[in-house]
Design an enzyme around this catalytic site. Structure first.
Site, PDB file in Angstrom:
ATOM      1  N   ASP A 247      -5.100   3.377  10.333  1.00 29.64           N
ATOM      2  CA  ASP A 247      -6.538   3.137  10.497  1.00 29.64           C
ATOM      3  C   ASP A 247      -6.773   2.804  11.975  1.00 29.64           C
ATOM      4  O   ASP A 247      -6.721   3.704  12.817  1.00 29.64           O
ATOM      5  CB  ASP A 247      -6.930   2.020   9.522  1.00 29.64           C
ATOM      6  CG  ASP A 247      -8.415   1.713   9.498  1.00 29.64           C
ATOM      7  OD1 ASP A 247      -9.213   2.629   9.687  1.00 29.64           O
ATOM      8  OD2 ASP A 247      -8.773   0.544   9.275  1.00 29.64           O
TER       9      ASP A 247
ATOM     10  N   GLY B  79       0.775  -1.228   0.000  1.00 31.44           N
ATOM     11  CA  GLY B  79       0.000   0.000   0.000  1.00 31.44           C
ATOM     12  C   GLY B  79       0.813   1.288   0.000  1.00 31.44           C
ATOM     13  O   GLY B  79       0.386   2.295  -0.548  1.00 31.44           O
TER      14      GLY B  79
HETATM   15  P1  IMP Z   1      -4.610  -0.686  10.697  1.00 35.34           P
HETATM   16  O1  IMP Z   1      -3.790  -1.786  11.301  1.00 35.34           O
HETATM   17  O2  IMP Z   1      -6.072  -0.838  11.025  1.00 35.34           O
HETATM   18  O3  IMP Z   1      -4.106   0.697  11.048  1.00 35.34           O
HETATM   19  O4  IMP Z   1      -4.597  -0.829   9.105  1.00 35.34           O
HETATM   20  C1  IMP Z   1      -3.489  -1.228   8.421  1.00 35.34           C
HETATM   21  C2  IMP Z   1      -3.716  -1.433   6.953  1.00 35.34           C
HETATM   22  O5  IMP Z   1      -5.091  -1.648   6.575  1.00 35.34           O
HETATM   23  C3  IMP Z   1      -3.309  -0.226   6.127  1.00 35.34           C
HETATM   24  O6  IMP Z   1      -1.904  -0.146   5.975  1.00 35.34           O
HETATM   25  C4  IMP Z   1      -4.032  -0.511   4.827  1.00 35.34           C
HETATM   26  O7  IMP Z   1      -3.278  -1.388   4.020  1.00 35.34           O
HETATM   27  C5  IMP Z   1      -5.315  -1.170   5.266  1.00 35.34           C
HETATM   28  N1  IMP Z   1      -6.415  -0.178   5.266  1.00 35.34           N
HETATM   29  C6  IMP Z   1      -6.938   0.470   6.316  1.00 35.34           C
HETATM   30  N2  IMP Z   1      -7.923   1.314   5.942  1.00 35.34           N
HETATM   31  C7  IMP Z   1      -7.998   1.209   4.589  1.00 35.34           C
HETATM   32  C8  IMP Z   1      -8.828   1.846   3.588  1.00 35.34           C
HETATM   33  O8  IMP Z   1      -9.690   2.704   3.848  1.00 35.34           O
HETATM   34  N3  IMP Z   1      -8.601   1.457   2.302  1.00 35.34           N
HETATM   35  C9  IMP Z   1      -7.679   0.535   1.942  1.00 35.34           C
HETATM   36  N4  IMP Z   1      -6.878  -0.091   2.842  1.00 35.34           N
HETATM   37  C10 IMP Z   1      -7.042   0.251   4.161  1.00 35.34           C
HETATM   38 MG    MG Z   2      -0.765  -1.255   4.243  1.00 33.64          MG
END
Ligand code: IMP
Ligand code: MG
Length: 184
Positions: free
Chosen positions: A106, A46
């Protein structure tokens, strides 16, 4: 001809806004890390678009490295639990000033597990730069040191971010039309 743009409901962050913000972040990072041994660490896939742009906006010498991590759990549109390193960094972090370059913070769960793992490798410093952040979704106690844009609690695609491995190549950040999700 079929175009990805047709699948977008609305744009949240335009190409121009991204470009201006990346230039600003690059200048700030170049000033903050002057004289340091900066290593930009990006998490595939990403963050690859942001990394490619940010590294060219950084004007001081720096190294780059990449890692692949996966969250246990699986589901595509949310992330849960612990992280597993699928591909580790090539470089030793000891003494380096490491800046993690990420696409989005996120829930923060992934990085709240990963950052202590990297901290154990004794970098001189370890900080986090994300182009996007969804503060309302936060579950872990973590905030970016550098952040591009705060976005609302909506699933976003583009500028590296995917839905079902697609839309990473959109040059802006947008929200998909609801019917795209219901197709799957
Ligand atoms: P976290 O651990 O919830 O902070 O999320 C980590 C990963 O989830 C990010 O690096 C993204 O790859 C994916 N992610 C979170 N939100 C989105 C979104 O709105 N669109 C696409 N990928 C997301
Ligand atoms: Mg990611």
């Amino acid at each position: 001809m079929q175009s990805m743009h047709q699948d977008i409901d609305h744009i949240l962050v335009s190409e121009e806004e991204l470009k201006a913000k990346v230039a600003e972040l690059g200048a700030q990072i170049s000033a903050d890390y002057e004289g340091k041994d900066l290593l930009l660490v990006s998490i595939l896939k990403g963050a690859v678009v942001f990394m490619a742009d940010l590294m060219r906006a950084v004007t001081i010498p720096c190294g780059i490295d990449f890692m692949v991590v996966s969250s246990y759990g699986g589901a595509n549109t949310s992330s849960t639990g612990l992280v597993k390193i699928i591909k580790d960094l090539d470089q030793d972090l000891s003494g380096k000033d490491v800046l993690i370059v990420e696409d989005i913070l996120d829930t923060g769960i992934t990085l709240s597990h990963l950052m202590p793992m990297l901290q154990m490798r004794k970098p001189n410093s370890l900080r986090l730069c994300t182009i996007l952040s969804k503060p309302s979704r936060r579950k872990a106690d973590i905030e970016p040191d550098y952040c591009g844009f705060e976005v609302p609690d909506e699933f976003v695609v583009g500028y590296g971010l995917d839905y079902d491995e697609k839309y990473r190549n959109l040059p802006y950040v947008g929200v998909l039309k609801p019917e795209i999700y219901s197709k799957n």
